[in-house]
Design an enzyme around this catalytic site. Structure first.
Site, PDB file in Angstrom:
ATOM      1  N   ILE A  42     -12.511  -1.547  10.668  1.00 27.01           N
ATOM      2  CA  ILE A  42     -11.242  -1.396   9.930  1.00 27.01           C
ATOM      3  C   ILE A  42     -10.165  -0.727  10.783  1.00 27.01           C
ATOM      4  CG2 ILE A  42     -10.153  -0.527   7.807  1.00 27.01           C
ATOM      5  CD1 ILE A  42     -12.360  -2.514   7.181  1.00 27.01           C
ATOM      6  N   LYS A  70      -9.124  11.155  -4.706  1.00 24.91           N
ATOM      7  CA  LYS A  70      -7.840  11.283  -4.000  1.00 24.91           C
ATOM      8  C   LYS A  70      -7.139   9.928  -3.893  1.00 24.91           C
ATOM      9  CE  LYS A  70      -7.790  11.333   0.680  1.00 24.91           C
ATOM     10  NZ  LYS A  70      -6.881  10.400   1.369  1.00 24.91           N
ATOM     11  N   ASN A  71      -7.886   8.911  -3.436  1.00 23.45           N
ATOM     12  CA  ASN A  71      -7.227   7.640  -3.147  1.00 23.45           C
ATOM     13  C   ASN A  71      -6.923   6.811  -4.390  1.00 23.45           C
ATOM     14  OD1 ASN A  71      -7.106   8.336  -0.512  1.00 23.45           O
ATOM     15  ND2 ASN A  71      -8.799   7.034   0.163  1.00 23.45           N
ATOM     16  N   ASP A 124     -14.410   5.043   5.293  1.00 28.34           N
ATOM     17  CA  ASP A 124     -14.281   6.470   4.979  1.00 28.34           C
ATOM     18  C   ASP A 124     -15.632   7.188   4.897  1.00 28.34           C
ATOM     19  OD1 ASP A 124     -11.561   6.281   4.946  1.00 28.34           O
ATOM     20  OD2 ASP A 124     -11.361   6.183   2.774  1.00 28.34           O
ATOM     21  N   CYS A 168      -1.064   7.508  13.877  1.00 24.91           N
ATOM     22  CA  CYS A 168      -2.009   8.265  13.055  1.00 24.91           C
ATOM     23  C   CYS A 168      -3.275   8.415  13.873  1.00 24.91           C
ATOM     24  CB  CYS A 168      -2.237   7.472  11.782  1.00 24.91           C
ATOM     25  SG  CYS A 168      -3.770   7.751  10.944  1.00 24.91           S
ATOM     26  N   ARG A 201       0.312   9.507   5.116  1.00 21.03           N
ATOM     27  CA  ARG A 201       0.707   8.102   5.161  1.00 21.03           C
ATOM     28  C   ARG A 201       0.796   7.460   3.789  1.00 21.03           C
ATOM     29  NH1 ARG A 201       0.480   4.955   9.351  1.00 21.03           N
ATOM     30  NH2 ARG A 201      -0.014   3.338   7.852  1.00 21.03           N
ATOM     31  N   ARG A 239      -2.116   1.646  12.276  1.00 18.79           N
ATOM     32  CA  ARG A 239      -1.824   1.562  10.838  1.00 18.79           C
ATOM     33  C   ARG A 239      -0.396   1.141  10.493  1.00 18.79           C
ATOM     34  NH1 ARG A 239      -4.611   6.583   7.883  1.00 18.79           N
ATOM     35  NH2 ARG A 239      -4.616   5.174   6.124  1.00 18.79           N
ATOM     36  N   PRO A 240      -0.020  -0.076  10.860  1.00 24.03           N
ATOM     37  CA  PRO A 240       1.317  -0.558  10.485  1.00 24.03           C
ATOM     38  C   PRO A 240       1.439  -0.823   8.974  1.00 24.03           C
ATOM     39  CG  PRO A 240       0.066  -2.285  11.605  1.00 24.03           C
ATOM     40  CD  PRO A 240      -0.790  -1.067  11.607  1.00 24.03           C
ATOM     41  N   VAL A 241       2.675  -1.021   8.508  1.00 24.49           N
ATOM     42  CA  VAL A 241       2.889  -1.325   7.076  1.00 24.49           C
ATOM     43  C   VAL A 241       3.561  -2.692   6.915  1.00 24.49           C
ATOM     44  CG1 VAL A 241       2.922   1.062   6.241  1.00 24.49           C
ATOM     45  CG2 VAL A 241       5.040   0.042   7.076  1.00 24.49           C
ATOM     46  N   ASP A 242       3.354  -3.555   7.908  1.00 23.77           N
ATOM     47  CA  ASP A 242       4.027  -4.859   7.877  1.00 23.77           C
ATOM     48  C   ASP A 242       3.668  -5.691   6.637  1.00 23.77           C
ATOM     49  OD1 ASP A 242       1.474  -4.792   9.370  1.00 23.77           O
ATOM     50  OD2 ASP A 242       1.717  -6.967   9.462  1.00 23.77           O
ATOM     51  N   GLN A 243       2.450  -5.552   6.138  1.00 28.27           N
ATOM     52  CA  GLN A 243       2.052  -6.354   4.975  1.00 28.27           C
ATOM     53  C   GLN A 243       2.776  -5.902   3.703  1.00 28.27           C
ATOM     54  OE1 GLN A 243       0.021  -9.117   5.374  1.00 28.27           O
ATOM     55  NE2 GLN A 243       0.316  -8.499   7.502  1.00 28.27           N
ATOM     56  N   ARG A 273      -6.978  18.426   2.736  1.00 31.16           N
ATOM     57  CA  ARG A 273      -6.227  17.265   2.239  1.00 31.16           C
ATOM     58  C   ARG A 273      -7.056  16.464   1.238  1.00 31.16           C
ATOM     59  NH1 ARG A 273      -3.790  13.441   6.556  1.00 31.16           N
ATOM     60  NH2 ARG A 273      -3.310  12.460   4.579  1.00 31.16           N
TER      61      ARG A 273
HETATM   62  N1  EPU Z   1      -2.953  -2.941   8.209  1.00 34.23           N
HETATM   63  C1  EPU Z   1      -1.976  -3.637   8.876  1.00 34.23           C
HETATM   64  N2  EPU Z   1      -0.785  -3.848   8.256  1.00 34.23           N
HETATM   65  C2  EPU Z   1      -0.498  -3.370   7.021  1.00 34.23           C
HETATM   66  C3  EPU Z   1      -1.498  -2.648   6.337  1.00 34.23           C
HETATM   67  C4  EPU Z   1      -2.719  -2.450   6.964  1.00 34.23           C
HETATM   68  O1  EPU Z   1      -2.169  -4.077  10.009  1.00 34.23           O
HETATM   69  O2  EPU Z   1       0.609  -3.584   6.521  1.00 34.23           O
HETATM   70  C5  EPU Z   1      -4.265  -2.717   8.840  1.00 34.23           C
HETATM   71  C6  EPU Z   1      -4.538  -1.234   9.138  1.00 34.23           C
HETATM   72  O3  EPU Z   1      -3.952  -0.848  10.342  1.00 34.23           O
HETATM   73  C7  EPU Z   1      -6.037  -1.205   9.142  1.00 34.23           C
HETATM   74  C8  EPU Z   1      -6.412  -2.235   8.071  1.00 34.23           C
HETATM   75  O4  EPU Z   1      -5.270  -3.062   7.913  1.00 34.23           O
HETATM   76  O5  EPU Z   1      -6.523  -1.634  10.375  1.00 34.23           O
HETATM   77  C9  EPU Z   1      -6.799  -1.669   6.732  1.00 34.23           C
HETATM   78  O6  EPU Z   1      -5.900  -0.660   6.346  1.00 34.23           O
HETATM   79  P1  EPU Z   1      -5.505  -0.341   4.838  1.00 34.23           P
HETATM   80  O7  EPU Z   1      -4.087  -0.732   4.647  1.00 34.23           O
HETATM   81  O8  EPU Z   1      -6.513  -0.905   3.912  1.00 34.23           O
HETATM   82  O9  EPU Z   1      -5.590   1.243   4.828  1.00 34.23           O
HETATM   83  P2  EPU Z   1      -4.700   2.176   3.951  1.00 34.23           P
HETATM   84  O10 EPU Z   1      -4.354   1.503   2.696  1.00 34.23           O
HETATM   85  O11 EPU Z   1      -3.600   2.737   4.777  1.00 34.23           O
HETATM   86  C10 EPU Z   1      -6.606   3.283   2.562  1.00 34.23           C
HETATM   87  C11 EPU Z   1      -7.133   4.675   2.346  1.00 34.23           C
HETATM   88  C12 EPU Z   1      -7.822   5.152   3.604  1.00 34.23           C
HETATM   89  C13 EPU Z   1      -8.958   4.179   3.930  1.00 34.23           C
HETATM   90  C14 EPU Z   1      -8.417   2.755   4.053  1.00 34.23           C
HETATM   91  C15 EPU Z   1      -9.486   1.698   4.257  1.00 34.23           C
HETATM   92  C16 EPU Z   1      -5.549   5.547   0.738  1.00 34.23           C
HETATM   93  C17 EPU Z   1      -4.467   6.495   0.430  1.00 34.23           C
HETATM   94  N3  EPU Z   1      -6.024   5.533   1.995  1.00 34.23           N
HETATM   95  O12 EPU Z   1      -5.674   3.361   3.649  1.00 34.23           O
HETATM   96  O13 EPU Z   1      -8.355   6.430   3.330  1.00 34.23           O
HETATM   97  O14 EPU Z   1      -9.581   4.540   5.125  1.00 34.23           O
HETATM   98  O15 EPU Z   1      -7.679   2.401   2.862  1.00 34.23           O
HETATM   99  O16 EPU Z   1     -10.386   1.712   3.208  1.00 34.23           O
HETATM  100  O17 EPU Z   1      -6.024   4.820  -0.133  1.00 34.23           O
HETATM  101  C18 EPU Z   1      -9.042   8.634   3.810  1.00 34.23           C
HETATM  102  O18 EPU Z   1      -9.117   8.837   2.590  1.00 34.23           O
HETATM  103  O19 EPU Z   1      -9.491   9.448   4.667  1.00 34.23           O
HETATM  104  C19 EPU Z   1      -8.409   7.410   4.296  1.00 34.23           C
HETATM  105  C20 EPU Z   1      -7.985   7.275   5.553  1.00 34.23           C
END
Ligand code: EPU
Length: 417
Positions: free
Chosen positions: A327, A22-23, A305, A117, A93, A122-126, A397
């Site tokens: 995480i 999926k990911n 996960d 969530c 997301r 889970r912000p997207v600031d990065q 999902r």
């Molecule tokens: N974070 C920030 N700012 C950002 C991005 C991330 O603060 O701009 C923080 C998040 O809040 C979190 C940490 O950084 O605390 C790591 O988050 P990451 O961005 O790596 O997570 P993600 O990319 O949103 C993916 C997987 C998740 C998996 C995580 C961690 C996908 C579609 N989703 O999420 O998968 O848990 O990486 O490995 O690839 C799942 O499949 O059930 C799932 C939640």
């Protein structure tokens, strides 16, 4: 609404085929936005998230073919509407993965902010900071990010934390940027590597995926490609954890044992016997598992996960384990549901202390997110009597044909209304 009814207490036996990841599939589908030519994907799992992503892309003008035998064709000859609306983004997301490709291809994007969530803020600031460093301008209007850039410019970007979709978004954006991009502190997850390989097949110049520094040399355009999505390591790990908890002997095929290091190591610690082939894994468990302590970390560490499924395993193991989640700040929602089955869990901050009990008892429980649901399935397979899991749309999902695969292994499991 569908529920899952499991009558537990039977060992699992037989063979199960692992689905595409999926990911990996979700970001790779978004890569279709980077080219006008067809992107043909194989081993695409049949999942609700894949359907949601297909719908999102179709609303933008991408031609989405029918998914048959794992093959899905996407063609973004024209992206008429570079927009991702709240209705879909709030359900998934990963929709935010369209942001980088849209900016790179169309010079503009309007993407809903994902909001909260179940597993944390889970912000997207990065994602935003990286795209700004590449020259994009952002404003937030009525819950939407409005982004624009004439042509993105390559940049050196050091991410403040390891983010999987953040790395993927920036890598995709950089493929069509002017000049070179260096992504420091990149996520090393195998799904990032899979996306990079697909982008390379489309003509992108990407180096270093799988390490923490990824270099991308922007090119003026990308071509189409045919690409096979990697196996799902989390689905694989979920079945392995189920066998380690419930006992039995199962062979997983179409898997990728090489990328399961941390999970396999912990399974060894439980006392399970594991052997691996190039694309298969066999697990045998004849006794009650030994409990295993763990702490989640970015790849190659123990995956967040997989934390919930291992908590279910620890609930019935011999001994006491401590599990630390590093995480996401709120990823222990399954603990309360596991307690309804008789588990002994106490939570202090981001650590759960789990003392195994000899027997869980079936009960009605509620799924709160995808991996939490998977942990309830693992627990339900071990528990005495019937476990009824509500809100299994979370499972749909991310797990293809879960009840069919488990029935094939001898589990008593059915979808009921
Ligand atoms: N974070 C920030 N700012 C950002 C991005 C991330 O603060 O701009 C923080 C998040 O809040 C979190 C940490 O950084 O605390 C790591 O988050 P990451 O961005 O790596 O997570 P993600 O990319 O949103 C993916 C997987 C998740 C998996 C995580 C961690 C996908 C579609 N989703 O999420 O998968 O848990 O990486 O490995 O690839 C799942 O499949 O059930 C799932 C939640």
């Amino acid at each position: 609404m569908d529920k899952l009814l499991i009558t537990g207490g039977r060992p699992l036996a037989g063979e199960v085929r692992v689905s595409g990841a999926k990911n990996a599939a979700l970001p790779i589908m978004c890569a279709a936005l980077l080219t006008g030519k067809p992107l043909v994907l194989d081993n695409v799992p049949r999942l609700m998230d894949v359907r949601t992503m297909a719908k999102l892309l179709a609303l933008m003008g991408v031609e989405v073919g029918n998914q048959e035998n794992g093959r899905l064709q996407l063609q973004a000859a024209r992206v008429a509407n570079p927009e991702a609306g709240y209705e879909l983004v709030k359900t998934m997301r990963a929709s935010v993965l369209v942001l980088g490709p849209l900016l790179a291809r169309c010079g503009r994007a309007r993407v809903s902010l994902p909001g909260g969530c179940a597993i944390g803020a889970r912000p997207v600031d990065q994602h935003v900071k990286g795209l700004q460093a590449m020259g994009a301008e952002f404003s937030v209007v009525q819950g939407y990010m409005n982004a624009s850039a004439k042509r993105l410019r390559g940049a050196r970007i050091a991410m403040d934390m390891v983010t999987v979709t953040g790395t993927e978004n920036l890598m995709m954006a950089a493929t069509l940027a002017e000049g070179d991009t260096v992504l420091e502190n990149s996520a090393r997850e195998p799904e990032v590597v899979d996306l990079a390989n697909c982008l390379k097949a489309m003509g992108a110049r990407v180096e270093g995926a799988g390490t923490d520094v990824i270099r991308i040399e922007g090119v003026p355009s990308l071509s189409g490609a045919t690409y096979r999505v990697m196996p799902d390591r989390i689905e694989t790990g979920t079945y392995l954890a189920a066998v380690a908890a419930a006992g039995g002997k199962v062979r997983l095929t179409h898997a990728a044992p090489d990328i399961l290091g941390a999970t396999l190591e912990k399974l060894h610690e439980t006392g399970a016997r594991i052997s691996t082939g190039t694309d298969s894994i066999e697990i045998e468990m004849g006794a009650r598992p030994k409990s295993v302590s763990l702490s989640t970390a970015p790849y190659p560490g123990f995956a967040t996960d997989m934390q919930a499924q291992f908590m279910a395993l620890d609930c019935v193991a011999r001994g006491t384990a401590s599990m630390t989640e590093t995480i996401f700040e709120n990823r222990f929602m399954h603990a309360q549901e596991l307690q309804r089955l008789g588990a002994d869990i106490s939570i202090q901050g981001n650590t759960a202390v789990v003392t195994g009990v000899e027997r869980l008892q079936g009960a009605k429980v509620m799924a709160t997110d995808l991996r939490a649901s998977a942990s309830l399935v693992v627990a339900g397979l071990v528990a005495q009597g019937e476990t009824l899991i509500d809100r299994i749309y979370h499972l749909d999902r991310g797990y293809e044909a879960l009840e069919h695969k488990l029935s094939g292994l001898g589990a008593k499991i059915a979808r009921v209304r």
